[in-house]
Design an enzyme around this catalytic site. Structure first.
Site, PDB file in Angstrom:
ATOM      1  CD  GLU A 190       4.980  -3.805  -0.270  1.00 42.29           C
ATOM      2  OE1 GLU A 190       5.109  -4.473  -1.315  1.00 42.29           O
ATOM      3  OE2 GLU A 190       6.220  -3.886   0.534  1.00 42.29           O
ATOM      4  CD  GLU A 259       5.867  -2.464  -5.069  1.00 42.97           C
ATOM      5  OE1 GLU A 259       6.379  -3.583  -4.730  1.00 42.97           O
ATOM      6  OE2 GLU A 259       5.622  -1.367  -4.297  1.00 42.97           O
TER       7      GLU A 259
END
EC number: 3.2.1.23
Length: 857
Positions: A190, A259
């Site tokens: 991320e 995710e």
């Protein structure tokens, strides 16, 4: 190792035999060629539609791993995804630990044994609501280091650990290129969310990380999640509640979702979040509808934050995440079952999905379809994105009813095998059973329902400085730089002399102000608790103002600052400090005294920690065993013994009655407990409408209640006979109220209407000229060897309510109970057709449903 050291001394024939033996061992599973193209991950030349789920090895125990992995496989998963947690593997620089819950090789092999693949997210920054984002805190003290940017010191340490992990995996033959299960690896995590804060150096670091990973030659693709500019050949991927709109950075890369948040994490002081399965299924179907071919649930099993592993700060010990497999390792129904059916439906479409590009058709307002057609292969997804209104649409000459916020899946472009808003899976109610008198202290005395009050020993944790290695310096020191996170606790101690006429006094009274970065603060004046304060997950800052009483002469001021997990997310999160920052000020009607720059003495941790009071195998004279023991006082250790609950049901401790602290079972920490930290009174809903976009605060429960009262004790932490329980209580509580519970299945329920598709296992392909079955209600006992022993409720007509509180509604067949009893009693599973032909028609012209609640034994 024995083979490697013996070989040089062996004869050439023996050497050849040993080499052949090693080749047989390494090549026991055939090496696979893993690549990708614009549509999918490609394994041995075959495009694959893959369903994945996250299970983090240190958040469960090795004895739990095979069961969790098997339940994931039974739920339709192809891949298990896990982070690699740097801090637990290298707790001291250069010293590695891969034992017990940290046995990464053992976990990956357990996945392989089940016949599943692995996505290894090395990071090594992981976020994950994990302490310090997974970085070991010693990294903070490397000279000249700056985290996650173009910094040579950081890059050297990151590369060294990444190489260590890759070499460990290679050494065990675990990459698919070696015949192992690892088909994907991730570098960084991320970073695209925050890289702008690092400027050009951040972009340079990202490119370096990608190149470094590729150079390690794992033989499998690498990914970067949330990194739209990931350089080739790195695959950029999506994280979020919805990723159907995501587009890879290159037409040569497949659409991967690393995710899909199955729920949300729990914070101390927060309500409990959950995500309705209808919305989760909708998100999954939309992703595959719009060209996705790899999707991962974060989490599929969340597990438990044992020890001091929680990040945040203020992340709770439970990491249940409302996942399909709950914290205790039990399937959560209907979430697990409905998603299993979604996976089966998508796999029925797989031949068409990997062979064709999707073509789009509009089906009206907020409705659309995507068709995958190649020769005789055809699969279609019909979606209604409206958050309120159902739709009736026409497709291929047929009419289809689409509930609001749902996707219908048609593996043959004609027949609906599943609609994401219509659940065929059963609901299972789970309850925590208080064991009462089944827990016996080691002395054999009976208890009901709490642990025996005579069974507790205690040890007083002293206030202030007691260690010889205490440090005295002028000014206020930041906590993490001082403790290196060796403990949650840091004492700040100073003293003042009062003559009686000071301007900050009003008689003997003064007002004390203490400002802190958090997370928890307690103030002691002359050994007595004078005030306390805590931050929160939204803001850890503390500004404590409290009246204090001072005496003539010397007055001792002790501040106990406590961390509750270090920050784990955001740009420069590693620089977010903790502890008392000041000012520390006494004030009165005529003036003030600022103590911020005076000499302060510092003590890292508690005396009881140094004495290892949490480990009962190390005898200590500190423990006092009296018939009575202190309660509701801060800074105290408690110890007792108990007999493990019989059977194999998951075990938890209910800490209702305690304040805040940490608990150990047989010397192993089960985490921080904090049952007095209550969720806000507002923000929860009685029933969450799954329709419409989900967010982390949309569906909350347990407002006004403790965020967490039950704390998981893995069965492997327990032993036959006597077990030790040790608590450190920081605020004050009554251990006589502590009790043990087991997690047990209550009722099994199901609710299926005449409009539902048939059970997915009854799907008949277009080539089979057989009449298609109608909808059916199916029940199955959750444990092997159980049978359905009682039908608590059955109604066909217009029933309403939820499992455990159904009612018949306005119309109901009088035959429903008898028919269901005849079919289901005495068997482990049963299927009952949902139709007026089976039950009669109690209300003509009305869409009817069958509802059943049953018990197994």
């Amino acid at each position: 190792m024995a083979v490697a050291t013996a070989a040089p001394r062996a004869s050439s024939a023996v050497q050849r035999l040993l080499v052949l033996l090693m080749l047989c061992i390494v090549g026991a599973s055939r090496a696979a060629n893993v690549t990708y193209d614009h549509r999918a991950v490609v394994i041995d030349g075959v495009r694959r539609v893959l369903v994945s789920g996250s299970i983090h090895y240190p958040r469960s125990t090795p004895d739990m791993w095979p069961g969790l992995i098997q339940k994931a496989k039974d739920g339709g998963l192809d891949v298990i995804e896990t982070y690699v947690f740097w801090d637990i593997h290298e707790p001291v620089q250069g010293q590695y630990d891969f034992e017990g819950r940290k046995d990464l090789v053992g976990f990956v092999k357990a996945v392989a044994d089940a016949g599943l693949y692995v996505h290894l997210r090395i990071g090594p920054y992981v976020c994950a609501e994990w302490n310090y984002g997974g970085f070991p805190v010693w990294l903070h003290f490397v000279p000249g280091i700056k985290f996650r940017t173009d910094n040579e010191a950081f890059k050297a340490e990151m590369q060294r650990f990444t190489e260590k992990v890759v070499d460990t995996m290679k050494g065990a033959g675990l990459y698919a290129s070696q015949g192992g299960p690892i088909i994907l690896s991730q570098i960084e995590n991320e970073y695209g969310n925050i890289d702008s804060a690092y400027g050009a150096a951040g972009k340079a670091y990202m490119r370096w990380a990608a190149g470094m990973a590729i150079s390690l030659d794992t033989g499998v693709p690498w990914v970067m999640c949330q990194q739209s500019d990931a350089p080739d050949p790195i695959i950029n991927t999506c994280n979020g509640f919805y990723c159907d709109q995501f587009t890879p950075s290159s037409n040569s890369k497949p659409k991967l979702w690393t995710e899909n948040w199955s729920g949300w994490f729990l914070s101390f002081g927060g309500a409990v979040p959950y995500r309705p399965v209808e919305d989760l299924a909708f998100a999954v179907a939309r992703f595959y509808q719009r060209g996705g071919t790899f999707q991962n649930y974060y989490m599929y099993h969340g597990g438990t934050n044992f020890g001091r592993s929680t990040g945040g700060p203020f992340i709770a010990t439970s990491y249940d995440y409302d996942a399909p497999i709950d914290e205790y390792g039990m399937v959560r129904q209907p979430k697990w079952g409905h998603l299993r059916d979604v996976h089966k439906a998508i796999k029925l479409c797989e031949p068409a999905l990997v062979a064709a590009e999707p073509s789009f058709i509009s089906l009206g307002q907020n409705s659309e379809g995507h068709i995958y057609q190649a020769g005789s292969l055809c699969a279609a997804f019909l979606a209604n994105m409206d958050a309120q209104s159902d739709r009736t649409v026409k497709f291929n000459g047929n009419t289809y009813k689409l509930p609001a916020w749902s996707v219908s899946i048609l593996p043959d472009c004609k027949n609906v095998v599943l609609n994401t808003a219509q659940i065929n899976s059963q609901v299972t109610s789970s309850a925590m059973k208080n064991l009462g008198s089944s827990i016996q202290p080691s002395d054999g005395s009976s208890i009901a329902p709490e642990l025996d009050t005579a069974g507790w020993s205690y040890a007083i944790e002293p206030v202030g400085i007691t260690k010889e290695n205490a440090l005295t310096k002028p000014g206020l020191m930041e906590q993490i730089n001082t403790t290196a996170d060796a403990s949650d606790f840091l004492w700040y101690s100073t003293s003042i002399t009062v003559k009686g006429n000071e301007p900050y006094l009003n008689g003997s009274q003064s007002n004390l102000l203490v400002n802190s970065l958090g997370h928890v603060l307690q103030v002691y004046i002359n050994g007595k608790l004078a005030g306390s304060a805590k931050g929160s997950a939204s803001s850890s800052l503390i500004s404590l103002q409290t009246p204090v009483t001072l005496v003539p002469g010397k007055n001792k001021i002790d501040l106990l600052s406590t961390t509750v997990g270090l920050s784990n997310y955001g740009a420069f999160f590693d620089l977010v400090g903790a502890g008392v920052t000041g000012p520390v000020k006494l004030s009165g009607p005529n003036g003030a005294l600022d103590l911020s720059s005076t000499d302060w003495t510092y003590q890292i941790g508690l005396r009881g920690e140094d004495l290892h009071l949490y480990n009962p195998s190390e005898a200590s004279p500190e423990w006092v065993s009296d018939n009575a023991y202190p309660t509701n006082q801060p800074l105290i250790w408690y110890k007792t013994r108990f007999t493990a609950p019989a059977g194999d049901d998951p075990v938890a401790i209910d800490f209702t009655g305690m304040g805040k602290g940490e608990a150990w079972v047989n010397g192993q920490s089960i985490g921080r407990y904090w049952p007095t930290n209550l969720a806000p009174q507002s923000g929860c809903v009685n029933s969450c409408n799954y329709r419409g976009a989900y967010s982390s605060n949309k569906c909350l429960k347990k407002c006004g209640q403790p965020s967490q009262t039950l704390y998981h004790v893995p069965r492997s932490f327990l032993q036959s006979g006597s077990n030790d329980l040790v608590l450190f209580e920081q605020f004050g509580g009554d251990p006589s109220k502590v009790s043990f519970t087991t997690r047990q299945t209550g009722s099994i329920c199901a609710h299926v209407s005449e409009m539902h598709p048939a059970q997915i296992d009854s799907w008949i392909s277009p080539q089979q000229k057989v009449q298609r079955p109608g909808p059916a209600l199916r029940l199955e006992c959750p444990r092997e060897g159980q049978v359905i022993s009682n039908i608590k409720f059955a109604s066909f007509g217009t029933p309403s309510g939820t499992c455990g509180s159904y009612n018949h509604g306005q119309c109901s067949s009088s035959q429903a109970l008898a028919i269901v009893q005849k079919v289901c009693i005495g068997v482990s599973s049963c299927s009952v057709p949902v139709s007026s032909k089976n039950f009669g028609d109690p209300c003509t012209g009305v869409t009817k449903s069958l509802v059943v609640e049953a018990a197994c034994s």
